[in-house]
Design an enzyme around this catalytic site. Structure first.
Site, PDB file in Angstrom:
ATOM      1  CE  LYS A 169     -33.339 -55.606 -21.144  1.00  0.00           C
ATOM      2  NZ  LYS A 169     -34.084 -54.353 -20.950  1.00  0.00           N
ATOM      3  CG  ASP A 245     -34.748 -55.026 -17.776  1.00  0.00           C
ATOM      4  OD1 ASP A 245     -35.696 -55.696 -18.235  1.00  0.00           O
ATOM      5  OD2 ASP A 245     -34.234 -54.068 -18.376  1.00  0.00           O
TER       6      ASP A 245
END
Lengths: 350, 350, 350, 350
Positions: A169, A245
């Site tokens: 991320k 996610d």
């Protein structure tokens, strides 16, 4: 203040169908669910989907690679000790797989990469993770590997279970170069008259815009492996609709769009080297049922070999990205079309 | 296939309260809503919030800058013509503001930056946009500016309404350097005993981990302005809960965490130079009511000068980011804690 | 071991003439000196030069901007104090210019940019520096500004005279975005038959190679504003021949090559936004006389307004870069030509 | 205009001796030649060298890896065909080594990495190259491999002998992640009193400056794997003195400096993952004799196993980098010292 179950309801539409061929889905038409607050996204993807239906074979989607990574790091006395440990670990792939198997039935260690920084040793473990996106599986695997390594190499000291060489991320180059998630290439060769009729543009205009905006413009902006117009929008909407996610759109959005005139037609391709999706372990609590239903409708709840449902999901997601990317680029070749579309749709929504 | 209104319900919890001081919120305790499929995020932010409550003044949040950008691009005959046009435009800021005012009541042109690539001229317009995040406002403004410029400079040709030098939802350096969205710095100086008691760690361990993981580890990964552990997680959850365009976590996640031992205590800071949030124009359709209610509870539906509610929202978001970042880093200083927490929470969720 | 004056003699050839037009040099033919251990560079640039001589107006070179930067940094108690100081400094541009004038006759403060990182305040001063490249001038200027600022703002503490936000001789994005050195665009529109005859290629092949190699290939490699084939080679050779600080090829090499088919001909452009050269303060000791002689032959020892000789030098350098870039790309469109050329030239050199 | 042999004489000094230990050089003191127009570099490196002489074992230099890369690229009909070809090539490592052996006695293919972009297939060949830096060797190897591959896979089309995924002399992330040249880590643990006496600083001040300037400052600047102060300066000077292709300082300068207080002393390390040097094939023409003499004095003209002289050279170079880096950082912890040193040295030079 309360902890009672609440939820944020993100508006969702099914868009499509998209036509697919390639090494994962061959010869199917599938619609995709997109959950987003940005309503102009739906007609945009819809237009791309319609184009895919007019093209022989539709979107050619090729899954090139898959793996999920987790990097840990250790402290050694000095670089020499770190190097010796790294060389030893490289010879113990099979033993490490045994350790990993104790943590997960599905995780398979497929590669490992090492980085040195002075006395620090970063180790990036790379696994296949069956139908799961694998965040938890690789963390669990690393959590088993670390004590095993520390016992084997008492000269190493625990640094961290995550050393940012994963890299999760964050805007980095490592995922595109070494792989993280599914690596999917989608391609579409669109006859000139379809470009003109459905996209209100020409192959030349789209190819030129792609070079000037996605390649040159992003380079000017100091971009990192991000030569595209808006992958993040489609990824977010697909991820939210299928229980992923969604913070993984950060690395997921780092991909390259290609556009080229070929014999008067438009060759258009999107590259998504870090598509992190899974068909199991998705959603939680209130979102669970919707997600389950969406995965079922997508055909990702079938009995298949481990990993096949996740690969199917990745390809469907990549198809949605291509449709939205194509549509926006076409729109931006025409002065005013983009804004007009926005205004109209926003008004209708009220 | 259907177009009927559906939604993806993302589980949401209110976490807090977080204590704040600084140039936007001074002396308040506020809880924040986080919508996410990843349930471990809530206790993580909760722990950080508890720390903030034990610190004098809590989280010091400083809003450093705000602006929203849109870059367009033109084609000129050659670089000399592009340069002449750019030099002319720089002298016409007031006229351009008039044009912009015709497009939006709130948009104020605060700066413009230019990039040349051969005969191409990229112009990055930078606006303040009141309480809106400003995506549509700046697109509308650009949509008014482009024909005006093209009329003024017939030697220029339309390139595109968006030239990727903006840069929207892509991993680039330009937003951190020139600004996009709110630029918020959050700081917390945590007494050693609080670090020990609430975070089960030490200032030394956290500072060292931050250097080795966030700074060195990200650098090894080929990171771009992304020296943090997981800003993206908190941003996504806060954005979804408050109706933001959550794909902006791509640039939003590009920020730097600092940790330093000061007189035995822990100085901890997060830098978010590209926080794109608005308190108006949020959510759509099914999500609208939830979003409205959340914004009201956050105190962002008050009568204030234009922009003040959005600045408040940005600071609240930045506070949530700091809490989650602090908590995860503390956890990763302890072998095994991270995974244990994951396993426990996931199990409870079932 | 000895400290007696020695030197490394780098082989040097004059290559050209190159034909120029544009806003600095208009209607001249000039040869350029290139000092390098890599002898294939000379015929490569030579071929490009020959092309320029066959093109109307030759290389159109446009100087777009010039400035030299130095960033310092301070520590404040917290971000709020750093922000207040930054806002104050922004209002004191004239006073700062007075301070700078005490350090240098030529340095003019043209802009300043600020970055916050927690309690740290980075200030990037940007100056024009007359005919000097300006490394020492801006360091001297910063050395005068820092105590003045510290006296004005006793709440700030000295961080460092150089905070890497300058950014000197490192691969960063800031120089391309904010400018460092001369920003020069060079363009050449080459008739198809010249491409065929002199470059043994076609406009289509070169344009395609540029897109696939320089734009896509560099993006895949995780490149940062570096969409070119080998700017660094020409820069190094020109810098060494003219007494520049050749380590500045690190940022100098970060530029973008464009190639496009226009009406059957080849439009070819190179962008060098961080070209750090000066016509004074060059070379030292043994190298001084050669450098002086080379600058004289280049016409950069004339009586002109301050800065004009340095601008001329920058444009000549940029021209050499274009010639070498064009020639190598053309060669790489032909399987085998590159290697054959290497082998032949290396052999001749022995 | 003339083509007669000329040269640019770059002033050169021998600096040292530096004391070394580690896996390449163990227990020697060696001086290094530095050729540069920037005379302050010599005393700077000299100071670092003096520090190394006072430290037990001196500079611990660990060679972690070595390889030279060249990427070629092909065009396929579509990504599926590119994938099939890539999978086939991965199984033919031994056959490819045979082809390579026909091109060079020394080149050994040690790895290959693949990137897909739509229908394009980029293949990065990685070789050890004996005592040569390997630019020509890997180009020659690629020149043999390409026709062999094209014959084996007639469905592929020649793209280019160099696809920028190598990546040569450009600011990219790939070289640090996959390796290019020698990867050398140098470390020095300096007693506090030596830091104070010779460097006029403290371990705390240097560690802090490194974090704030090299790590945070570079991150703010949008840096790519470049957390250092001025590696490029030392690399350039060493490369010019020893006949290297000095344009490789572009990737060579992408490395990370670490500084940490350990038990009151200073741990200081430099990481150079892309150090491209060779002890054969260096210099040309006029420069040849000087280069030969310098290599001889450095002990890199001994009879050793292939590659050993080049590894020795890399370690010596890395040592010089550490000395200069340490010295400049120490200087920058003191307001005014840097500029004073510059002024004094420049004056002496005149």
């Amino acid at each position: 203040m309360t902890d009672q179950p609440l939820y944020a309801p993100i508006p969702l539409q099914w868009v499509g169908p998209l036509r697919f061929s390639g090494n994962v889905i061959d010869g199917e038409e599938v619609s995709v669910p997109l959950a987003t607050y940005e309503s102009p996204l739906w007609p945009s993807v819809k237009r791309g989907a319609k184009v895919s239906a007019f093209v022989d074979g539709g979107i050619r989607a090729t899954l090139v690679d898959e793996r999920m990574s987790r990097s840990v790091y250790f402290r050694a006395e000095h670089a020499g000790a770190a190097l010796a440990a790294a060389e030893d670990l490289r010879t113990r792939r099979e033993q490490m797989q045994e350790v990993v198997s104790g943590a997960s039935r599905f995780a398979r260690l497929v590669d490992l990469h090492v980085q040195h920084a002075g006395n620090l040793l970063f180790v990036r473990f790379e696994f296949t993770t069956g139908d799961a996106s694998g965040h938890n599986m690789v963390t669990l695997a690393a959590d088993h590997l670390m004590p095993w390594i520390l016992q084997l190499h008492p000269e190493l000291e625990y640094g961290s279970i995550s050393g940012n060489f994963c890299s999760d991320k964050k805007a980095t180059a490592v995922n595109g170069i070494l792989g993280r998630g599914k690596n999917v290439v989608t391609e579409l060769t669109i006859p000139r008259r379809i470009v003109q009729r459905l996209l209100k543009s020409t192959p030349e205009a789209i190819a030129r815009l792609n070079t000037e905006k996605n390649l040159i413009g992003t380079t000017l902006a100091g971009g990192l492996r991000s030569a595209n117009a808006h992958y993040a929008n489609m990824l977010l909407a697909f991820y939210l609709a299928t229980g992923q996610d969604a913070a993984n759109i950060v690395e997921g959005s780092q991909g390259i769009t290609q556009a080229e005139v070929r014999d008067g037609d438009l060759y258009f391709a999107c590259n998504l080297p870090s598509l992190i999706v899974g068909s199991v372990g998705n959603g939680k609590g209130a979102g669970l049922e919707t997600v389950e239903e969406n995965l079922r409708r997508l055909g990702c709840r079938e009995e298949r070999e481990p990993g096949a449902n996740a690969r199917r999901l990745a390809v469907l997601c990549a198809g949605a990205v291509l449709c939205g990317e194509l549509s926006l680029l076409a729109a931006q070749t025409n002065p005013g079309e983009l804004m007009a579309a926005h205004v109209k749709i926003e008004r209708n929504a009220r």
